[in-house]
Scaffold this active site. Structure first.
Site, PDB file in Angstrom:
ATOM      1  N   SER A  29       0.876  -1.210   0.028  1.00 36.22           N
ATOM      2  CA  SER A  29       0.027   0.050   0.143  1.00 36.22           C
ATOM      3  C   SER A  29       1.051   1.362   0.047  1.00 36.22           C
ATOM      4  O   SER A  29       1.626   1.399   0.849  1.00 36.22           O
ATOM      5  CB  SER A  29      -1.000   0.000   1.294  1.00 36.22           C
ATOM      6  OG  SER A  29      -1.841  -1.020   1.267  1.00 36.22           O
ATOM      7  N   LYS A  85       0.378   6.023   8.030  1.00 35.05           N
ATOM      8  CA  LYS A  85       0.944   6.122   6.631  1.00 35.05           C
ATOM      9  C   LYS A  85      -0.111   6.120   5.572  1.00 35.05           C
ATOM     10  O   LYS A  85       0.110   7.004   4.822  1.00 35.05           O
ATOM     11  CB  LYS A  85       2.073   5.060   6.468  1.00 35.05           C
ATOM     12  CG  LYS A  85       2.687   4.837   5.048  1.00 35.05           C
ATOM     13  CD  LYS A  85       1.986   3.825   4.005  1.00 35.05           C
ATOM     14  CE  LYS A  85       2.044   2.389   4.555  1.00 35.05           C
ATOM     15  NZ  LYS A  85       1.477   1.378   3.589  1.00 35.05           N
ATOM     16  N   LYS A 135      -7.117   1.339  -2.534  1.00 30.74           N
ATOM     17  CA  LYS A 135      -6.711   1.204  -1.362  1.00 30.74           C
ATOM     18  C   LYS A 135      -7.028   2.493  -0.396  1.00 30.74           C
ATOM     19  O   LYS A 135      -7.416   2.172   0.983  1.00 30.74           O
ATOM     20  CB  LYS A 135      -5.510   0.624  -1.256  1.00 30.74           C
ATOM     21  CG  LYS A 135      -4.768   0.194  -0.010  1.00 30.74           C
ATOM     22  CD  LYS A 135      -5.836  -0.980   0.783  1.00 30.74           C
ATOM     23  CE  LYS A 135      -5.249  -1.316   2.075  1.00 30.74           C
ATOM     24  NZ  LYS A 135      -4.034  -1.674   1.987  1.00 30.74           N
TER      25      LYS A 135
END
Length: 294
Positions: free
Chosen positions: A95, A238, A170
């Protein structure tokens, strides 16, 4: 088909084992020798560098923490770009930032190497049982060619557009998950503070409109005080940071995402960065001076 797999962490190790179970020949690499030994015991081979893997594999899967790690493995010294022959395919299941996916893809394409960005959702349990959701960006013909490979690790594999689209999808997923965990945490903290058993509240609402996969996965963890990481707060920070960076680039406003990221950063400052993201409940508990338990 010989498949390279780089990154044998919480997600990567069970994903690689599912490929072995499906009959694929696998060459793996990771910084953790124990993880490598575990996957070798399941039938894989190993190589010392990404370059060495690329020299012997037609397709390479990466499952790494963040954009810099993927760039290093793909484009750095002893990286995939140095060992891969034209026609090799990189399927990056990490990701990372959509822009990073596009930049890596452009650099690889100049050497005749194709790339899909194919991040996953579902956490460790779905990585183990092979029912992850995979969202894929890149050339549709390449997607079709490697669909079965990805499906060996997943319950669903969906092509969402050109390179970078997988990671945009995502990020949308991670926004929804984060806000769901925050809403669940608020609700269960409210119930506890009001003197109502949060487990009974959970049982009462899970079959109605408030019910969700997130609620069923994370509410029991909070009430059992089980914050063993299926997905760490550090990694969710993140992802939310990447979502906010992307939103700034396209002119979208994500005020709730920004608020939840601040909460997660406060938890990291309290030493909970490596805890499961369900520990977001601890932020609310601290403010309310309660603990959500059964």
């Amino acid at each position: 088909m010989k498949v390279g797999f780089i990154g044998l962490g919480i997600m990567g190790k069970p994903m690689s084992k599912n490929l072995l179970k499906a009959g694929y020949s696998l060459v793996v690499a990771d910084r953790n020798p124990e993880a490598i030994a575990d996957v070798i015991a399941a039938g894989a081979e190993t190589a010392s560098t990404a370059k060495a893997i690329a020299e012997q594999c037609d397709v390479i899967i990466t499952m790494l923490p963040n954009s810099p790690h993927v760039k290093e493995v793909a484009l750095g010294e002893n990286g995939i770009i140095e060992g891969a022959k034209p026609g090799t395919v990189l399927i990056d299941m990490s990701s990372i930032a959509p822009l990073a996916s596009r930049e890596i893809s452009e650099a690889l394409k100049a050497k005749g190497i194709d790339m899909l960005d194919a991040p996953v959702s579902g956490g460790e349990p779905k990585a183990i049982d092979g029912t992850l959701s995979v969202m894929v960006g890149g050339d549709k013909a390449i997607f079709d060619k490697y669909y079965d490979l990805m499906k060996a690790m997943a319950g669903s594999v969906v092509h969402t557009g050109e390179i970078g689209a997988g990671n945009v999808t995502k990020l949308a997923n991670q926004v929804i998950v984060a806000l769901n965990i925050a809403a669940m945490s608020e609700a269960l903290t409210l119930a506890t503070k009001a003197g109502v058993n949060p487990d009974l509240v959970y049982q009462a609402i899970r079959g109605g409109l408030a019910g969700s996969t997130v609620l069923d996965a994370k509410a029991p963890m909070v009430m059992d005080r089980n914050f063993k990481p299926g997905f760490r707060i550090d990694l969710h920070i993140k992802d939310l940071a990447n979502a906010l960076d992307t939103s700034h680039g396209v002119g979208a406003q994500l005020p709730l995402t920004a608020a939840v990221m601040e909460m997660m950063q406060a938890l990291r400052a309290d030493g909970l960065g490596t805890a499961d993201h369900s520990a977001l409940a601890c932020y609310y508990e601290k403010l309310a001076k309660v603990e959500v338990t059964r």
